[in-house]
Design a protein around this motif. Sequence first.
Motif, PDB file in Angstrom:
ATOM      1  N   ASN A 181     -28.381 -38.851 -57.963  1.00  0.00           N
ATOM      2  CA  ASN A 181     -28.808 -38.777 -59.575  1.00  0.00           C
ATOM      3  C   ASN A 181     -27.915 -39.560 -60.420  1.00  0.00           C
ATOM      4  N   ILE A 182     -27.650 -40.816 -59.882  1.00  0.00           N
ATOM      5  CA  ILE A 182     -27.139 -41.703 -60.694  1.00  0.00           C
ATOM      6  C   ILE A 182     -27.951 -42.994 -61.132  1.00  0.00           C
ATOM      7  N   THR A 183     -28.732 -43.600 -60.251  1.00  0.00           N
ATOM      8  CA  THR A 183     -29.953 -44.360 -60.696  1.00  0.00           C
ATOM      9  C   THR A 183     -31.006 -44.178 -59.828  1.00  0.00           C
ATOM     10  N   GLY A 184     -32.272 -44.885 -60.043  1.00  0.00           N
ATOM     11  CA  GLY A 184     -33.511 -44.783 -59.328  1.00  0.00           C
ATOM     12  C   GLY A 184     -33.110 -45.745 -57.931  1.00  0.00           C
ATOM     13  N   ASP A 185     -34.364 -45.768 -57.275  1.00  0.00           N
ATOM     14  CA  ASP A 185     -34.190 -46.616 -56.209  1.00  0.00           C
ATOM     15  C   ASP A 185     -35.058 -47.890 -56.272  1.00  0.00           C
ATOM     16  N   SER A 186     -35.549 -48.114 -57.251  1.00  0.00           N
ATOM     17  CA  SER A 186     -36.502 -49.343 -57.370  1.00  0.00           C
ATOM     18  C   SER A 186     -35.636 -50.687 -57.003  1.00  0.00           C
ATOM     19  N   VAL A 187     -36.352 -51.644 -56.288  1.00  0.00           N
ATOM     20  CA  VAL A 187     -35.980 -52.896 -56.015  1.00  0.00           C
ATOM     21  C   VAL A 187     -36.770 -53.689 -56.323  1.00  0.00           C
ATOM     22  N   ARG A 188     -36.498 -55.315 -56.538  1.00  0.00           N
ATOM     23  CA  ARG A 188     -37.447 -56.378 -56.727  1.00  0.00           C
ATOM     24  C   ARG A 188     -37.612 -56.905 -55.722  1.00  0.00           C
ATOM     25  N   LEU A 189     -39.107 -57.362 -55.323  1.00  0.00           N
ATOM     26  CA  LEU A 189     -39.648 -58.082 -54.469  1.00  0.00           C
ATOM     27  C   LEU A 189     -38.728 -59.448 -54.195  1.00  0.00           C
ATOM     28  N   PRO A 190     -38.497 -59.921 -52.949  1.00  0.00           N
ATOM     29  CA  PRO A 190     -39.097 -59.559 -51.905  1.00  0.00           C
ATOM     30  C   PRO A 190     -38.299 -58.242 -51.218  1.00  0.00           C
ATOM     31  N   LEU A 191     -37.487 -57.618 -51.755  1.00  0.00           N
ATOM     32  CA  LEU A 191     -37.130 -56.471 -51.196  1.00  0.00           C
ATOM     33  C   LEU A 191     -38.115 -55.251 -51.371  1.00  0.00           C
ATOM     34  N   VAL A 192     -37.847 -54.283 -50.851  1.00  0.00           N
ATOM     35  CA  VAL A 192     -38.794 -53.022 -50.727  1.00  0.00           C
ATOM     36  C   VAL A 192     -38.022 -51.763 -50.652  1.00  0.00           C
ATOM     37  N   PRO A 193     -38.220 -50.684 -51.279  1.00  0.00           N
ATOM     38  CA  PRO A 193     -37.132 -49.436 -51.089  1.00  0.00           C
ATOM     39  C   PRO A 193     -37.119 -49.110 -49.687  1.00  0.00           C
ATOM     40  N   ALA A 194     -36.326 -48.234 -49.446  1.00  0.00           N
ATOM     41  CA  ALA A 194     -35.754 -47.746 -48.215  1.00  0.00           C
ATOM     42  C   ALA A 194     -37.020 -47.036 -47.852  1.00  0.00           C
ATOM     43  N   SER A 195     -37.235 -46.994 -46.562  1.00  0.00           N
ATOM     44  CA  SER A 195     -38.397 -46.270 -45.928  1.00  0.00           C
ATOM     45  C   SER A 195     -38.291 -44.779 -45.830  1.00  0.00           C
ATOM     46  N   THR A 196     -39.323 -44.005 -46.176  1.00  0.00           N
ATOM     47  CA  THR A 196     -39.324 -42.575 -46.006  1.00  0.00           C
ATOM     48  C   THR A 196     -38.325 -41.983 -45.058  1.00  0.00           C
ATOM     49  N   ASP A 197     -38.369 -42.533 -43.895  1.00  0.00           N
ATOM     50  CA  ASP A 197     -37.415 -41.990 -42.683  1.00  0.00           C
ATOM     51  C   ASP A 197     -36.044 -42.216 -43.197  1.00  0.00           C
ATOM     52  N   LEU A 198     -35.842 -43.264 -43.395  1.00  0.00           N
ATOM     53  CA  LEU A 198     -34.415 -43.753 -43.929  1.00  0.00           C
ATOM     54  C   LEU A 198     -33.895 -42.832 -45.245  1.00  0.00           C
ATOM     55  N   GLN A 199     -34.845 -42.684 -46.192  1.00  0.00           N
ATOM     56  CA  GLN A 199     -34.376 -41.883 -47.319  1.00  0.00           C
ATOM     57  C   GLN A 199     -34.151 -40.374 -46.659  1.00  0.00           C
ATOM     58  N   ASN A 200     -34.936 -40.008 -45.800  1.00  0.00           N
ATOM     59  CA  ASN A 200     -34.884 -38.636 -45.418  1.00  0.00           C
ATOM     60  C   ASN A 200     -33.050 -38.349 -44.672  1.00  0.00           C
ATOM     61  N   ARG A 201     -32.912 -39.526 -43.959  1.00  0.00           N
ATOM     62  CA  ARG A 201     -31.590 -39.140 -43.119  1.00  0.00           C
ATOM     63  C   ARG A 201     -30.421 -39.519 -44.026  1.00  0.00           C
ATOM     64  N   ILE A 202     -30.760 -40.372 -45.108  1.00  0.00           N
ATOM     65  CA  ILE A 202     -29.699 -40.448 -45.997  1.00  0.00           C
ATOM     66  C   ILE A 202     -29.491 -39.101 -46.701  1.00  0.00           C
ATOM     67  N   SER A 203     -30.652 -38.333 -47.382  1.00  0.00           N
ATOM     68  CA  SER A 203     -30.598 -37.278 -48.049  1.00  0.00           C
ATOM     69  C   SER A 203     -29.987 -36.161 -47.224  1.00  0.00           C
ATOM     70  N   ASP A 204     -30.207 -36.057 -45.877  1.00  0.00           N
ATOM     71  CA  ASP A 204     -29.752 -34.980 -44.882  1.00  0.00           C
ATOM     72  C   ASP A 204     -28.199 -35.457 -45.085  1.00  0.00           C
ATOM     73  N   PHE A 205     -27.554 -36.600 -44.899  1.00  0.00           N
ATOM     74  CA  PHE A 205     -26.326 -36.684 -44.837  1.00  0.00           C
ATOM     75  C   PHE A 205     -25.407 -36.230 -45.912  1.00  0.00           C
ATOM     76  N   ILE A 206     -26.066 -36.575 -46.945  1.00  0.00           N
ATOM     77  CA  ILE A 206     -25.530 -35.980 -48.463  1.00  0.00           C
ATOM     78  C   ILE A 206     -25.609 -34.462 -48.415  1.00  0.00           C
ATOM     79  N   ASP A 207     -26.564 -33.786 -48.028  1.00  0.00           N
ATOM     80  CA  ASP A 207     -26.762 -32.395 -48.148  1.00  0.00           C
ATOM     81  C   ASP A 207     -25.662 -31.766 -47.066  1.00  0.00           C
ATOM     82  N   ASN A 208     -25.500 -32.483 -45.875  1.00  0.00           N
ATOM     83  CA  ASN A 208     -24.554 -31.774 -45.035  1.00  0.00           C
ATOM     84  C   ASN A 208     -23.144 -32.321 -45.342  1.00  0.00           C
ATOM     85  N   LEU A 209     -22.926 -33.191 -46.395  1.00  0.00           N
ATOM     86  CA  LEU A 209     -21.419 -33.797 -46.577  1.00  0.00           C
ATOM     87  C   LEU A 209     -20.585 -32.391 -47.291  1.00  0.00           C
TER      88      LEU A 209
END
Length: 291
Positions: free
Chosen positions: A263-291
């Motif tokens: 909850n510090i920033t959003g996750d928007s990026v400018r093309l040609p980059l795209v935001p992290a995939s849903t799968d990667l976001q979920n794994r990052i979220s799980d890591f932080i929840d388990n920290l």
Amino acid sequence: MQEFVGMGVALVTPFNEDLSVDFDALRKLVTYNIDNGTNYLVINGTTAESATITKEEKIEIIKVIAEVNNGQLPLVLGVGGNNTQVVIDELNSLDLSNIDAILSVAPYYSKPTQEGFYQHFKAVAEASTKPVILYNVPGRTAKNMLPETTLRLARDFDNVIGVKEAGNNQQQYYELLKNKPEDFLIISGDDDLALGTVLAGGAGVISVIGQGFSKDFSDMIRLGLEGKNKEAYALHYKLMDVIGLIFEENNPAGIKSVLKKLNITGDSVRLPLVPASTDLQNRISDFIDNL
């Protein structure tokens, strides 16, 4: 140059959903890092999506960060490119009154010889009124600046004070550390190799993950500089998995996913980059929840 020993962070540029710069989130990010042990801030590096930031936005970003920082931490500004004259012109045109050093990337795309690297940075060093930190990142530039070229620049120019080495090559770190002038700073640009580099004699890191986990990562670097290996490695292992995650797809999409979860920033990026995939976001979220 003790102000650049420890953990610097390569700040992201937060964007709103319409991809305009989110200055409120930028203020929040800078404050978070000041409050949690970061030693210095790097503005407009690769992680800031500098390739898609306009000159006008860059000026405003510098202004906002300097206002929030208010002299609390040293500020390093990314000024680099593969047109040497344009880099010199930018150094001459920018207001650097709030900036403590320049981070200048090795020329990308052009693939210069080692002599070309030397002559480029010679011109940058002679034009800069601020100390210069070289930035070697062959994975992005397509050409490795060899240790002998880096150290030749270190010896020939008093204002070339260090190198951010990001070749993900431990042997190259060792060559730099073994042969460097005494006061020349070897700064890790690889989060996964940062602690090992510090324990071998490095000055610290310019980190991506550090802006999300500022306290733990800065404590790890500090403990490493103090030679407290066991305590430092405990923090390295604590964050090791998320370091792998944030670089899995592209930088800065991974770290922006972390910052969104925190909850510090959003996750928007400018093309040609795209935001992290849903799968990667979920794994990052799980890591932080388990920290």
